[in-house]
Write a protein that holds these residues in place. Structure first.
Motif, short mmCIF file in Angstrom:
data_model
loop_
_atom_site.label_atom_id
_atom_site.label_comp_id
_atom_site.label_asym_id
_atom_site.label_seq_id
_atom_site.Cartn_x
_atom_site.Cartn_y
_atom_site.Cartn_z
N TYR A 339 0.82 -1.21 0.00
CA TYR A 339 0.00 0.00 0.00
C TYR A 339 0.85 1.26 0.00
N THR A 342 1.38 2.42 -3.51
CA THR A 342 0.23 2.91 -4.27
C THR A 342 0.01 4.40 -3.98
N GLU A 344 -2.73 5.43 -2.88
CA GLU A 344 -3.69 5.51 -1.79
C GLU A 344 -3.06 6.11 -0.53
#
Length: 382
Positions: A339, A342, A344
C-alpha cells in the motif's frame, strides 16, 4: 544562541500545523493529479502572512526574521510540499524588489504578491546554464536611452505557468557575474511565451520554459543598477536554501510520524512491527538525523538574523536536508508494504516531490563545493 522559540513563533507553528493538516493535506493528492494551481489556497496563505514574510511592511509584508521564515516552510510542507514554493518565491521577490526596484514597481507588484493575488516567478536557470549561474546567455540589449530588448530562454522556472510576472536575470554586459542585470518582466508582454514541463513531482508548482523573443522593456522595469543582478540573487540564496532544507524535513517528519503510528498498530508474527529491531532501529536513526539537521538549519537562520556569516551552514543544510528526506520517506514507503507503493497513501507523491530539490537551488555537488571552499579556501579547492 537561545534554544527555544519565542511565544509568537510557537503560536505560529501551532496555527500553521493545523492549517496544513486541515486545509492542505486533504487536497494535496488532487493537486498532484490535476496540476491545477490552487489560487484559493494562495490567497489564504496571503491572509496568514506567509507570502509577505520577507517583504517590507510598507508594501503589505511582515518583515519577519529568518527563523520565522524557516518555521513557516517546515510547517506548510507537512500539508503540501508544493505550497512551500509560494513562500520561498514570494520571499525572494519581496527582498529583491523591496531593496532594489523603483518605487512604481514595488507598489504595483509587492502588495498583491503578499496577499496571494499575484505570483512573481524567478527566472534564472537556462537550458545550458544551471549551477554556473554567472554564465547566462539570455540578453537584454539597450534600446535607445529608455529601454531594453530581452532575448533568450529560461528553463525549469517554478510557478511560471501561474505567474503574472517574473524577475528575469539577463546579460547586459561582459564579465561573467558582473554583466548580469535583473528585470521585472510582465508575462503578458508581446514576445513572451511559456511551455509547461511535465515534472515527476511538485506538479502544483507548474514549472515551465519561458521564452523571450525581442521583448521590449522600459528602463523603469530594471531592478537596480546594471551589472548588480547576480549580487541581488546571491543575497537571497543562503537563507532560501535553509528554508528548502526545512521544508524537506517537514515532509519527512510527518511521514515518520505516520509510520510510527502504523508500526505500533500493524501486527506481524504475533507482535507490532515496532517490536522488530529492523523497524524500530531504522525509525530511531531517521529521527536522529532529522533532528540533527533541523538544529543545523535553525542555527544557520539564527546566524542570519544576527548578521553573521552562514554560507557554509546554508550549503550544508541544502545538500543534507533533501537527501535525508528522500531516504526517510523511501523507508517509510517500504515499511507500509504494497500500500505504501500505491497512490492511496501519500509517500510516493512526497518522494517524487522532495527529489526535485536535490536538484533545484543548487545540487549536492555544488553545495559540497561551497562547504569545502569555506573550510579550506577557494585558492586550494578551486
Amino acid at each position: 544562541m537561545h534554544l527555544e522559540l519565542t511565544p509568537e513563533q510557537e503560536a505560529l507553528v501551532r496555527t500553521l500545523r493545523a492549517f496544513a493538516r486541515k486545509e492542505l493535506a486533504p487536497r494535496s493528492a488532487a493537486w498532484d493529479r490535476s496540476g491545477e494551481f490552487p489560487w484559493d489556497v494562495w490567497r489564504r496563505m496571503g491572509e496568514l502572512g506567509l507570502l509577505g514574510l520577507r517583504t517590507p511592511a510598507a508594501y503589505g509584508g511582515q518583515e519577519a526574521d529568518y527563523v520565522t521564515f524557516g518555521l513557516a516552510m517546515q510547517e506548510i510542507a507537512r500539508g503540501d510540499f508544493g505550497c512551500t514554493y509560494g513562500i520561498q518565491l514570494a520571499g525572494l521577490a519581496g527582498e529583491i524588489l523591496g531593496r532594489n526596484a523603483p518605487e512604481e514597481l514595488r507598489r504595483r507588484w509587492l502588495p498583491p504578491t503578499a496577499r496571494g493575488e499575484a505570483v512573481i516567478a524567478l527566472a534564472l536557470t537556462e537550458p545550458g546554464v544551471g549551477s554556473d549561474a554567472a554564465q547566462l546567455a539570455c540578453r537584454a540589449e539597450r534600446d535607445g536611452e529608455d529601454g531594453y530588448v530581452l532575448t533568450g530562454e529560461k528553463s525549469g522556472i517554478s510557478l511560471a505557468m501561474a505567474a503574472q510576472a517574473a524577475v528575469v536575470f539577463a546579460r547586459t554586459g561582459p564579465g561573467g557575474a558582473h554583466g548580469v542585470t535583473a528585470f521585472l518582466v510582465p508575462l503578458d508582454l508581446p514576445g513572451v511565451s511559456r511551455s509547461a514541463l511535465r515534472d515527476m513531482g511538485t506538479r502544483v508548482v507548474g514549472r515551465a520554459v519561458l521564452s523571450f523573443d525581442h521583448v521590449r522593456l522600459p528602463r523603469s522595469h530594471r531592478i537596480g543598477d546594471e551589472g548588480r543582478g547576480f549580487h541581488q540573487i546571491m543575497q537571497g540564496f543562503d537563507y532560501n536554501r535553509v528554508g528548502i532544507a526545512l521544508a524537506c524535513l517537514g515532509v519527512a517528519d510527518v511521514s515518520l510520524e505516520e509510520t510510527m503510528a502504523y508500526a505500533r498498530e500493524r501486527r506481524a508474527f504475533g507482535r507490532p512491527l515496532a517490536g522488530f529491531e529492523g523497524v524500530s532501529f531504522a525509525i530511531a536513526e531517521a529521527a536522529t538525523h532529522l533532528e540533527a539537521c533541523r538544529w543545523l538549519c535553525y542555527r544557520a537562520l539564527w546566524l542570519a538574523d544576527h548578521g553573521q556569516p552562514y554560507t557554509k551552514e546554508s550549503a550544508m543544510t541544502k545538500w543534507w536536508g533533501p537527501r535525508l528526506a528522500v531516504e526517510t520517506i523511501h523507508q517509510c514507503l517500504l515499511f507500509h508494504g504494497h500500500y505504501g507503493y500505491t497512490d492511496e497513501l501519500p509517500f510516493e507523491q512526497r518522494l517524487r516531490d522532495v527529489i526535485g530539490l536535490e536538484i533545484g537551488d543548487g545540487t549536492a555537488e555544488v553545495m559540497k563545493l561551497i562547504v569545502a571552499r569555506q573550510l579550506m579556501g577557494r585558492e586550494v579547492v578551486g
